[in-house]
Design a protein around this motif. Structure first.
Motif, PDB file in Angstrom:
ATOM      1  N   SER A  28     -44.149  66.959 -26.063  1.00 46.83           N
ATOM      2  CA  SER A  28     -43.995  67.149 -27.758  1.00 46.83           C
ATOM      3  C   SER A  28     -43.869  65.808 -28.504  1.00 46.83           C
ATOM      4  CB  SER A  28     -43.814  68.339 -27.706  1.00 46.83           C
ATOM      5  OG  SER A  28     -42.891  68.399 -27.495  1.00 46.83           O
ATOM      6  N   ARG A  29     -41.918  65.562 -28.148  1.00 47.94           N
ATOM      7  CA  ARG A  29     -41.263  65.001 -28.829  1.00 47.94           C
ATOM      8  C   ARG A  29     -41.920  63.571 -29.542  1.00 47.94           C
ATOM      9  NH1 ARG A  29     -35.450  63.968 -29.374  1.00 47.94           N
ATOM     10  NH2 ARG A  29     -35.018  62.993 -30.544  1.00 47.94           N
ATOM     11  N   CYS A  57     -45.448  63.696 -31.564  1.00 46.70           N
ATOM     12  CA  CYS A  57     -44.516  63.626 -32.793  1.00 46.70           C
ATOM     13  C   CYS A  57     -43.596  61.846 -33.495  1.00 46.70           C
ATOM     14  CB  CYS A  57     -43.510  64.738 -33.245  1.00 46.70           C
ATOM     15  SG  CYS A  57     -42.266  65.021 -34.874  1.00 46.70           S
ATOM     16  N   GLY A  93     -40.134  78.128 -22.337  1.00 43.92           N
ATOM     17  CA  GLY A  93     -40.704  77.567 -23.476  1.00 43.92           C
ATOM     18  C   GLY A  93     -42.109  77.474 -23.661  1.00 43.92           C
ATOM     19  N   ALA A  94     -42.934  76.601 -24.741  1.00 42.40           N
ATOM     20  CA  ALA A  94     -44.509  76.908 -25.288  1.00 42.40           C
ATOM     21  C   ALA A  94     -45.042  75.708 -24.193  1.00 42.40           C
ATOM     22  CB  ALA A  94     -44.130  77.444 -26.636  1.00 42.40           C
ATOM     23  N   VAL A 120     -46.701  72.672 -24.607  1.00 42.23           N
ATOM     24  CA  VAL A 120     -46.760  71.502 -25.171  1.00 42.23           C
ATOM     25  C   VAL A 120     -47.943  71.641 -27.133  1.00 42.23           C
ATOM     26  CG1 VAL A 120     -47.462  69.253 -25.933  1.00 42.23           C
ATOM     27  CG2 VAL A 120     -46.393  69.772 -24.430  1.00 42.23           C
ATOM     28  N   ARG A 128     -49.365  74.409 -27.879  1.00 44.44           N
ATOM     29  CA  ARG A 128     -48.912  75.486 -28.983  1.00 44.44           C
ATOM     30  C   ARG A 128     -47.638  74.738 -29.669  1.00 44.44           C
ATOM     31  NH1 ARG A 128     -48.346  80.962 -26.417  1.00 44.44           N
ATOM     32  NH2 ARG A 128     -49.122  81.273 -27.959  1.00 44.44           N
ATOM     33  N   ARG A 129     -46.935  73.909 -30.129  1.00 43.86           N
ATOM     34  CA  ARG A 129     -46.336  73.455 -30.219  1.00 43.86           C
ATOM     35  C   ARG A 129     -46.525  72.587 -31.526  1.00 43.86           C
ATOM     36  NH1 ARG A 129     -42.247  70.802 -25.032  1.00 43.86           N
ATOM     37  NH2 ARG A 129     -42.442  73.377 -24.361  1.00 43.86           N
TER      38      ARG A 129
END
Length: 83
Positions: free
Chosen positions: A3-4, A7, A52-53, A55, A57-58
């Motif tokens: 996810s990072r 982004c 954690g959620a 990817v 869902r982030r």
């Protein structure tokens, strides 16, 4: 880290066409390999960390849509103005 990467990994021309897609494919291959392993057990006396959620869902993962949309817009503009 996926996810990072989604982004922050798109903000240079080299990353847009080469580095970020390679990293995302590499992460997918690693995820498939790790998902085949049996579930890990925490050390005695310790608790498992939350996963954690996923990817998708982030919210930060959807920032990648901005440079992708820009690239599609730019390529479409080049194609329509060239002809």
């Amino acid at each position: 880290m996926t996810s990072r990467t989604l982004c922050l990994g798109w903000w240079s021309p080299l990353s847009l066409v080469a580095l970020t897609p390679f990293t995302l494919v590499w992460n997918l291959v690693a995820h498939r390999k790790f998902s085949r392993l049996p579930a890990s057990m925490p050390a005695p006396g310790r608790q498992s960390l939350p996963e954690g959620a996923p990817v998708y869902r982030r919210p930060v993962a959807y920032v990648a849509l901005i440079p992708v949309a820009w690239a599609v817009w730019a390529i479409t503009g080049l194609i329509t103005h060239a002809g």
